[in-house]
Scaffold this motif. Structure first.
Motif, short mmCIF file in Angstrom:
data_model
loop_
_atom_site.label_atom_id
_atom_site.label_comp_id
_atom_site.label_asym_id
_atom_site.label_seq_id
_atom_site.Cartn_x
_atom_site.Cartn_y
_atom_site.Cartn_z
N SER A 36 0.98 -1.01 -0.19
CA SER A 36 -0.16 0.12 0.08
C SER A 36 0.92 1.01 0.19
CB SER A 36 -1.02 0.00 0.97
OG SER A 36 -0.10 0.12 2.62
N PRO A 37 0.09 2.78 -0.89
CA PRO A 37 1.28 3.95 -0.55
C PRO A 37 1.43 4.03 0.29
CG PRO A 37 -0.52 3.87 -1.70
CD PRO A 37 -1.38 2.88 -1.50
N LEU A 38 0.75 3.76 1.51
CA LEU A 38 1.44 4.11 2.97
C LEU A 38 2.55 3.14 3.36
CD1 LEU A 38 0.07 6.31 6.04
CD2 LEU A 38 -1.00 4.33 6.27
N GLU A 39 1.99 2.11 3.46
CA GLU A 39 2.90 1.06 3.82
C GLU A 39 4.71 1.54 3.12
OE1 GLU A 39 0.44 -3.55 5.40
OE2 GLU A 39 1.63 -2.24 2.73
N LEU A 40 5.13 1.74 1.77
CA LEU A 40 5.29 2.06 0.64
C LEU A 40 6.32 3.59 1.48
CD1 LEU A 40 4.41 1.67 -2.59
CD2 LEU A 40 5.74 0.19 -0.84
N TRP A 41 5.53 4.56 1.31
CA TRP A 41 6.53 5.77 2.35
C TRP A 41 6.92 5.18 3.75
CZ3 TRP A 41 7.71 9.56 0.30
CH2 TRP A 41 8.16 11.25 0.90
N SER A 42 5.89 4.78 4.54
CA SER A 42 6.59 4.00 5.94
C SER A 42 8.19 3.94 5.43
CB SER A 42 5.96 3.34 6.43
OG SER A 42 6.06 2.96 7.76
N TYR A 43 8.59 2.55 4.60
CA TYR A 43 9.50 2.11 4.64
C TYR A 43 10.36 2.53 4.04
CZ TYR A 43 13.03 -1.17 1.69
OH TYR A 43 13.32 -1.55 1.37
N PHE A 44 10.31 3.85 3.06
CA PHE A 44 11.12 5.09 2.82
C PHE A 44 11.90 6.18 3.74
CE2 PHE A 44 11.28 9.14 0.86
CZ PHE A 44 12.78 9.16 0.03
N THR A 45 10.45 6.41 4.30
CA THR A 45 11.62 7.36 5.85
C THR A 45 12.46 6.63 7.08
OG1 THR A 45 8.83 7.07 6.99
CG2 THR A 45 9.15 9.07 5.98
N GLN A 46 11.80 5.18 6.79
CA GLN A 46 12.78 4.63 7.38
C GLN A 46 13.87 4.38 6.80
OE1 GLN A 46 10.62 0.66 7.89
NE2 GLN A 46 9.01 2.09 9.69
N ARG A 47 14.14 4.55 6.30
CA ARG A 47 15.81 3.54 4.90
C ARG A 47 16.04 5.00 4.75
NH1 ARG A 47 16.17 -0.42 -0.42
NH2 ARG A 47 14.88 1.53 -1.43
N CYS A 48 15.47 6.05 5.22
CA CYS A 48 16.38 8.06 5.21
C CYS A 48 16.90 7.51 6.25
CB CYS A 48 15.13 8.47 4.85
SG CYS A 48 14.70 8.96 2.79
N LYS A 49 15.84 7.09 7.68
CA LYS A 49 16.36 7.76 8.86
C LYS A 49 18.17 6.65 8.88
CE LYS A 49 14.23 8.30 12.52
NZ LYS A 49 13.23 7.81 14.09
N ALA A 50 17.50 4.90 8.41
CA ALA A 50 18.79 4.00 8.29
C ALA A 50 20.38 4.79 7.55
CB ALA A 50 18.68 2.85 8.17
N MET A 51 20.31 5.55 6.28
CA MET A 51 21.32 5.35 5.10
C MET A 51 21.89 6.88 5.30
SD MET A 51 21.40 2.03 3.92
CE MET A 51 20.12 1.17 3.48
N LEU A 52 20.76 7.35 5.86
CA LEU A 52 21.68 9.35 5.85
C LEU A 52 22.10 9.28 6.45
CD1 LEU A 52 21.44 11.95 3.77
CD2 LEU A 52 19.50 12.46 5.23
N HIS A 53 23.44 9.37 6.78
CA HIS A 53 24.23 10.22 8.34
C HIS A 53 24.51 11.33 7.69
CE1 HIS A 53 24.80 5.49 8.88
NE2 HIS A 53 25.03 5.79 7.51
#
Length: 465
Positions: free
Chosen positions: A418-435
């Motif tokens: 779902s779009p909500l799940e995909l956006w949540s996955y994107f923000t989680q990956r931003c927090k983990a990958m962007l230092h």
């Protein structure tokens, strides 16, 4: 219906006459169900809206909120975790780590003492190292406790010897992680000596080990006591394993006992960086630079690791961050400030970084300095990314859909559609990958004011002073 969530409700500063204008503006809605439109000079009544707010207890930059506003809310107070709850949480985490990494039995038996010693020290630091106007960043919370445990989890079983040596290494690792999380935040030798004194008490109480004997290899002057200057040589890192590429063959996080060899390896990395970079750096490599590089690489190697580098201009904050990112095989992005650079250009640069980290899944270092701040909106956006992994409403609908398509292949493997799940996955990956590495100068009121206005700069960052 709409619910509006207001975080850090008591953060607005009290003005000269004791009021908090942002709070009064919010109170106007609850009292009169709307606000005035200042252009048309009419009252706009808003229906089907509710407010949920959150705030910490007053103190440390947080203020008391007027009862004329609080009386409209149903209050729910979240009490701090007691020691038994904290012990249960972190013992479970450490137990999971030791089982999944197959840590040798001699070191694994230290599970309970490690957790007890960390919680004991955290509570002591929180109780006695209180923030002052000159030390406004002396605020400690559960994230700091988690960072100690997270730092220990960088250790692989290949780095831990069997028997008594493995036990000793784990105790030294605990000392190192406590120094990185709590010690690197301290601004003077007096506070550092106090912290080392508490660690000496903790190693005796929880591990029945003499701190000076445990770290006697650091005692350069052979006076039988390990002091703050000796502790500079307490270094763990994965950068000494130069043959491993970090992809097919992971680098091992291990103790570095030879300071001269450490400096030599850093010089090799610097030569390698200068050979590849369009902006070579002429750095003098000595113990000071080596220890700060080890601190920065430790943070960059952790998922969601962000750094607040505090020091005067010219102290090497940005140069050492670039070299550390090169050691960790990460790309560094830095914005180019010009006369015409404004909020629009800033947001475009942020989008590019978030697409790189969250969309493509590349570990990225965003290097930003306080000298590049043209408007406080820049710092507010960084505060949002640190806290939530996104800037609210920054992506318009068409760009947002493009981002969702970027992450769909990786997210679908986890059953997210779902779009909500995909956006949540994107923000989680931003927090983990962007230092984010934010370089600030402690001189003047701007440093203290920004830490008060944007609490994530302290809460979500490891501080290297």
């Amino acid at each position: 219906q709409m619910i509006i969530f207001v975080d850090d409700l008591n953060m607005p500063q009290v003005e000269e006459y004791g009021a908090q204008p942002p709070i009064e503006l919010l109170r106007q809605f609850i009292d009169y169900s709307g606000w005035y439109d200042r252009k048309e000079l009419t009252f706009r009544k808003l229906v089907d809206m509710q407010f949920i707010a959150a705030m910490g207890p007053p103190g440390g930059g947080r203020n008391h909120v007027t009862n004329r506003y609080l009386r409209h809310f149903s209050l729910i107070c979240a009490t701090p975790f007691d020691e038994n709850t904290l012990t249960k949480i972190f013992t479970t985490l450490v137990d999971w780590w030791m089982k999944t990494k197959s840590i040798p039995a001699a070191a694994a038996k230290l599970r309970n003492p490690l957790v007890s010693a960390t919680i004991d020290l955290y509570q002591t630091v929180q109780r006695e190292l209180l923030p002052t106007p000159m030390k406004s960043h002396y605020t400690f919370n559960l994230r700091d406790l988690a960072r100690v445990v997270q730092g220990m989890m960088l250790m692989e079983k290949q780095s831990v010897p069997e028997g008594k040596d493995g036990e000793v290494m784990h105790l030294r690792l605990w000392v190192h992680e406590v120094m990185r999380v709590f010690g690197d935040r301290l601004t003077d030798d007096k506070d550092l000596e106090w912290l080392i004194g508490k660690m000496k008490e903790g190693t005796k109480k929880h591990f029945d080990t003499d701190f000076n004997v445990l770290l006697e290899h650091l005692d350069v002057n052979a006076d039988g006591k390990v002091d703050p200057d000796d502790m500079r040589r307490c270094v763990f890192g994965n950068f000494m394993d130069t043959e491993a590429d970090g992809v097919d063959k992971p680098r091992l996080y291990a103790e570095v006992k030879d300071s001269e060899k450490l400096i030599g390896v850093m010089e090799e990395y610097l030569v390698d960086f200068n050979g590849m970079s369009k902006r070579p750096m002429n750095l003098a490599m000595f113990l000071y630079t080596a220890e700060h590089i080890s601190r920065i690489t430790r943070v960059l190697n952790q998922p969601g690791g962000n750094l607040l580098c505090v020091g005067v201009g010219g102290s090497g904050r940005q140069s050492l961050t670039r070299l550390s990112a090169h050691i960790c095989k990460m790309d560094v992005i830095q914005v180019e400030i010009s006369k015409t650079y404004g909020v629009v250009e800033w947001r475009e640069d942020l989008k590019r970084m978030l697409r790189l980290a969250g969309g493509e899944g590349k570990n990225t270092v965003f290097l930003f300095s306080d000298s590049q701040i043209k408007t406080e909106v820049f710092v507010e956006d960084i505060n949002n990314i640190l806290n939530a992994g996104e800037v609210p409403n920054m992506f318009p609908n068409d760009e947002r859909m493009a981002v969702l398509e970027m992450v769909r292949p990786a997210a679908s493997k986890l059953g997210l559609e779902s779009p909500l799940e995909l956006w949540s996955y994107f923000t989680q990956r931003c927090k983990a990958m962007l230092h984010i590495c934010f370089c600030m100068s402690p001189i003047g009121d701007a440093f203290r004011n920004r830490l008060r206005q944007f609490p994530s700069l302290v809460n979500c960052c490891t501080i290297d002073w």
